[in-house]
Write a protein that holds these residues in place. Structure first.
Motif, PDB file in Angstrom:
ATOM      1  N   VAL A  44      -7.138  -8.203  -9.283  1.00 52.00           N
ATOM      2  CA  VAL A  44      -7.388  -6.844  -8.806  1.00 52.00           C
ATOM      3  C   VAL A  44      -6.508  -6.525  -7.602  1.00 52.00           C
ATOM      4  O   VAL A  44      -5.923  -5.441  -7.511  1.00 52.00           O
ATOM      5  CB  VAL A  44      -8.883  -6.664  -8.461  1.00 52.00           C
ATOM      6  CG1 VAL A  44      -9.114  -5.334  -7.735  1.00 52.00           C
ATOM      7  CG2 VAL A  44      -9.732  -6.732  -9.727  1.00 52.00           C
ATOM      8  N   ILE A  45      -6.421  -7.462  -6.667  1.00 53.31           N
ATOM      9  CA  ILE A  45      -5.611  -7.257  -5.462  1.00 53.31           C
ATOM     10  C   ILE A  45      -4.141  -7.062  -5.807  1.00 53.31           C
ATOM     11  O   ILE A  45      -3.474  -6.137  -5.313  1.00 53.31           O
ATOM     12  CB  ILE A  45      -5.784  -8.452  -4.501  1.00 53.31           C
ATOM     13  CG1 ILE A  45      -7.185  -8.437  -3.885  1.00 53.31           C
ATOM     14  CG2 ILE A  45      -4.719  -8.438  -3.403  1.00 53.31           C
ATOM     15  CD1 ILE A  45      -7.544  -9.726  -3.165  1.00 53.31           C
ATOM     16  N   ASN A  46      -3.619  -7.921  -6.668  1.00 59.50           N
ATOM     17  CA  ASN A  46      -2.199  -7.853  -6.983  1.00 59.50           C
ATOM     18  C   ASN A  46      -1.854  -6.673  -7.886  1.00 59.50           C
ATOM     19  O   ASN A  46      -0.818  -6.026  -7.699  1.00 59.50           O
ATOM     20  CB  ASN A  46      -1.733  -9.174  -7.599  1.00 59.50           C
ATOM     21  CG  ASN A  46      -1.498 -10.224  -6.550  1.00 59.50           C
ATOM     22  OD1 ASN A  46      -0.421 -10.325  -5.970  1.00 59.50           O
ATOM     23  ND2 ASN A  46      -2.526 -11.011  -6.249  1.00 59.50           N
ATOM     24  N   ARG A  47      -2.718  -6.386  -8.823  1.00 58.48           N
ATOM     25  CA  ARG A  47      -2.458  -5.241  -9.697  1.00 58.48           C
ATOM     26  C   ARG A  47      -2.526  -3.930  -8.914  1.00 58.48           C
ATOM     27  O   ARG A  47      -1.838  -2.967  -9.249  1.00 58.48           O
ATOM     28  CB  ARG A  47      -3.476  -5.226 -10.843  1.00 58.48           C
ATOM     29  CG  ARG A  47      -3.309  -4.081 -11.833  1.00 58.48           C
ATOM     30  CD  ARG A  47      -2.101  -4.245 -12.727  1.00 58.48           C
ATOM     31  NE  ARG A  47      -1.944  -3.100 -13.607  1.00 58.48           N
ATOM     32  CZ  ARG A  47      -1.109  -3.049 -14.634  1.00 58.48           C
ATOM     33  NH1 ARG A  47      -0.348  -4.071 -14.904  1.00 58.48           N
ATOM     34  NH2 ARG A  47      -1.024  -1.969 -15.384  1.00 58.48           N
ATOM     35  N   TYR A  48      -3.312  -3.899  -7.845  1.00 62.13           N
ATOM     36  CA  TYR A  48      -3.372  -2.682  -7.024  1.00 62.13           C
ATOM     37  C   TYR A  48      -1.987  -2.322  -6.483  1.00 62.13           C
ATOM     38  O   TYR A  48      -1.647  -1.134  -6.404  1.00 62.13           O
ATOM     39  CB  TYR A  48      -4.343  -2.839  -5.855  1.00 62.13           C
ATOM     40  CG  TYR A  48      -4.331  -1.624  -4.949  1.00 62.13           C
ATOM     41  CD1 TYR A  48      -5.032  -0.475  -5.297  1.00 62.13           C
ATOM     42  CD2 TYR A  48      -3.566  -1.604  -3.781  1.00 62.13           C
ATOM     43  CE1 TYR A  48      -4.986   0.660  -4.507  1.00 62.13           C
ATOM     44  CE2 TYR A  48      -3.517  -0.472  -2.984  1.00 62.13           C
ATOM     45  CZ  TYR A  48      -4.229   0.654  -3.344  1.00 62.13           C
ATOM     46  OH  TYR A  48      -4.160   1.787  -2.556  1.00 62.13           O
ATOM     47  N   TYR A  49      -1.202  -3.319  -6.123  1.00 63.03           N
ATOM     48  CA  TYR A  49       0.117  -3.026  -5.572  1.00 63.03           C
ATOM     49  C   TYR A  49       0.966  -2.263  -6.594  1.00 63.03           C
ATOM     50  O   TYR A  49       1.720  -1.343  -6.223  1.00 63.03           O
ATOM     51  CB  TYR A  49       0.820  -4.315  -5.155  1.00 63.03           C
ATOM     52  CG  TYR A  49       2.054  -4.066  -4.327  1.00 63.03           C
ATOM     53  CD1 TYR A  49       1.956  -3.701  -2.988  1.00 63.03           C
ATOM     54  CD2 TYR A  49       3.327  -4.183  -4.884  1.00 63.03           C
ATOM     55  CE1 TYR A  49       3.084  -3.449  -2.228  1.00 63.03           C
ATOM     56  CE2 TYR A  49       4.464  -3.942  -4.135  1.00 63.03           C
ATOM     57  CZ  TYR A  49       4.338  -3.577  -2.808  1.00 63.03           C
ATOM     58  OH  TYR A  49       5.460  -3.321  -2.050  1.00 63.03           O
ATOM     59  N   TYR A  50       0.832  -2.623  -7.841  1.00 60.77           N
ATOM     60  CA  TYR A  50       1.526  -1.902  -8.907  1.00 60.77           C
ATOM     61  C   TYR A  50       0.970  -0.486  -9.037  1.00 60.77           C
ATOM     62  O   TYR A  50       1.727   0.486  -9.095  1.00 60.77           O
ATOM     63  CB  TYR A  50       1.385  -2.664 -10.218  1.00 60.77           C
ATOM     64  CG  TYR A  50       1.987  -1.979 -11.419  1.00 60.77           C
ATOM     65  CD1 TYR A  50       3.351  -2.042 -11.660  1.00 60.77           C
ATOM     66  CD2 TYR A  50       1.185  -1.285 -12.332  1.00 60.77           C
ATOM     67  CE1 TYR A  50       3.914  -1.417 -12.765  1.00 60.77           C
ATOM     68  CE2 TYR A  50       1.735  -0.669 -13.429  1.00 60.77           C
ATOM     69  CZ  TYR A  50       3.094  -0.730 -13.650  1.00 60.77           C
ATOM     70  OH  TYR A  50       3.645  -0.103 -14.747  1.00 60.77           O
ATOM     71  N   GLN A  51      -0.372  -0.371  -9.051  1.00 57.48           N
ATOM     72  CA  GLN A  51      -0.987   0.938  -9.222  1.00 57.48           C
ATOM     73  C   GLN A  51      -0.574   1.903  -8.102  1.00 57.48           C
ATOM     74  O   GLN A  51      -0.240   3.059  -8.358  1.00 57.48           O
ATOM     75  CB  GLN A  51      -2.515   0.808  -9.230  1.00 57.48           C
ATOM     76  CG  GLN A  51      -3.088  -0.095 -10.307  1.00 57.48           C
ATOM     77  CD  GLN A  51      -2.709   0.338 -11.705  1.00 57.48           C
ATOM     78  OE1 GLN A  51      -2.548  -0.484 -12.592  1.00 57.48           O
ATOM     79  NE2 GLN A  51      -2.547   1.620 -11.909  1.00 57.48           N
ATOM     80  N   HIS A  52      -0.586   1.417  -6.880  1.00 54.96           N
ATOM     81  CA  HIS A  52      -0.310   2.329  -5.773  1.00 54.96           C
ATOM     82  C   HIS A  52       1.170   2.679  -5.685  1.00 54.96           C
ATOM     83  O   HIS A  52       1.541   3.675  -5.044  1.00 54.96           O
ATOM     84  CB  HIS A  52      -0.844   1.726  -4.462  1.00 54.96           C
ATOM     85  CG  HIS A  52       0.191   1.157  -3.551  1.00 54.96           C
ATOM     86  ND1 HIS A  52       0.431   1.677  -2.296  1.00 54.96           N
ATOM     87  CD2 HIS A  52       1.061   0.116  -3.691  1.00 54.96           C
ATOM     88  CE1 HIS A  52       1.389   0.985  -1.701  1.00 54.96           C
ATOM     89  NE2 HIS A  52       1.775   0.043  -2.521  1.00 54.96           N
ATOM     90  N   SER A  53       2.030   1.890  -6.322  1.00 56.06           N
ATOM     91  CA  SER A  53       3.462   2.156  -6.301  1.00 56.06           C
ATOM     92  C   SER A  53       3.907   3.125  -7.396  1.00 56.06           C
ATOM     93  O   SER A  53       4.991   3.724  -7.288  1.00 56.06           O
ATOM     94  CB  SER A  53       4.237   0.844  -6.444  1.00 56.06           C
ATOM     95  OG  SER A  53       3.965  -0.037  -5.372  1.00 56.06           O
ATOM     96  N   ILE A  54       3.103   3.285  -8.434  1.00 56.09           N
ATOM     97  CA  ILE A  54       3.500   4.140  -9.561  1.00 56.09           C
ATOM     98  C   ILE A  54       3.751   5.589  -9.138  1.00 56.09           C
ATOM     99  O   ILE A  54       4.766   6.184  -9.536  1.00 56.09           O
ATOM    100  CB  ILE A  54       2.458   4.057 -10.695  1.00 56.09           C
ATOM    101  CG1 ILE A  54       2.476   2.662 -11.326  1.00 56.09           C
ATOM    102  CG2 ILE A  54       2.725   5.120 -11.764  1.00 56.09           C
ATOM    103  CD1 ILE A  54       3.808   2.275 -11.933  1.00 56.09           C
ATOM    104  N   PRO A  55       2.878   6.225  -8.331  1.00 51.57           N
ATOM    105  CA  PRO A  55       3.193   7.595  -7.926  1.00 51.57           C
ATOM    106  C   PRO A  55       4.478   7.689  -7.101  1.00 51.57           C
ATOM    107  O   PRO A  55       5.199   8.686  -7.194  1.00 51.57           O
ATOM    108  CB  PRO A  55       1.967   8.002  -7.094  1.00 51.57           C
ATOM    109  CG  PRO A  55       0.879   7.092  -7.523  1.00 51.57           C
ATOM    110  CD  PRO A  55       1.553   5.800  -7.862  1.00 51.57           C
TER     111      PRO A  55
END
Length: 249
Positions: A44-55
């Motif tokens: 969850v922590i690491n995937r968040y970095y991807y999610q927050h970078s998409i926009p």
């Protein structure tokens, strides 16, 4: 030789069949209920970095687009993640998942504890979209072609195997089942229209391969740090930190 539209689409889909990260053993572990609570938290922590970078990736893309129609079509991607007055957005839904697995959402949003390799891969994707041709940037987003299957498998697997899983904590994935198809329908059509030479088709295919590498490398780093051999690099999240309370440890 330039491929026909159907041949080129089949080529792109074959890349996903061979290289998409649904094939990674970490996903088998996660969806099958084999992850420990800390391994789920690390994901969850690491995937968040991807999610927050998409926009940010999408904003970088739009800043280079001169065609107003293309900007209008692309704008909804940012709204889907950042949210609007009537849509909380994917980032907030992901932080709801973080709370459900016992993480402090403020800690997750700080991006502390994200693995160095995760940052390297995701930042490389944002830079790729910022610097490469518009065709390559859109082609890289076509991993969404293969996302609905993994989202559906994830929903089913998490609901079956983990106590934290419910409609609220899994709302990110359920919403992506509705959002991703409209995004990829436009993106795929645009790439097929624009890639009208062998050179362009080859560039688009290589861009899609690059994106599958970005996704795969994130899971490799996660598996190495928290599964086998379990070697957490400097700066990586240490189990027991960033929790909502001591009882979640």
């Amino acid at each position: 030789m330039t491929q026909t539209r159907d041949e080129f689409e089949a080529r792109l889909r074959q890349i996903g069949a061979e290289r998409y990260h649904d094939l990674h053993p970490f996903h088998d572990l996660l969806h099958g209920g084999g992850c420990t609570p800390d391994q789920v938290r690390a994901w969850v922590i690491n995937r968040y970095y991807y999610q927050h970078s998409i926009p940010m990736k999408d904003a970088a893309f739009m800043s280079r687009v001169e065609d107003p129609d293309l900007r209008r079509k692309w704008r909804s991607r940012i709204e889907d993640h950042d949210g609007t007055d009537t849509n909380e957005g994917g980032i907030r839904r992901w932080l709801r998942l973080a709370e459900a697995v016992g993480l402090d959402p403020d800690y997750v949003a700080s991006t502390e504890g994200v693995l160095p390799a995760t940052k390297f891969a995701v930042d490389a994707y944002v830079r790729f979209v910022r610097e490469k041709s518009l065709l390559e940037a859109v082609a890289a987003s076509l991993t969404e072609l293969f996302a609905p299957k993994i989202h559906q498998n994830r929903i089913e697997g998490l609901l079956k195997n983990y106590d934290f899983a419910d409609d609220s904590s899994l709302s990110y994935f359920k919403n992506r089942l509705k959002e991703a198809p409209k995004d990829v329908a436009f993106g795929l059509g645009w790439v097929l229209d624009q890639a009208d030479t062998q050179e362009k088709q080859d560039a688009a295919a290589k861009a899609l391969i690059f994106k599958t590498d970005v996704l795969w490398s994130q899971l490799d780093a996660l598996h190495s740090a928290y599964v086998e051999p379990g070697r957490i690099p400097p700066g990586g999240w240490q189990p027991g930190t960033g929790l909502l309370d001591a009882r979640a440890a």
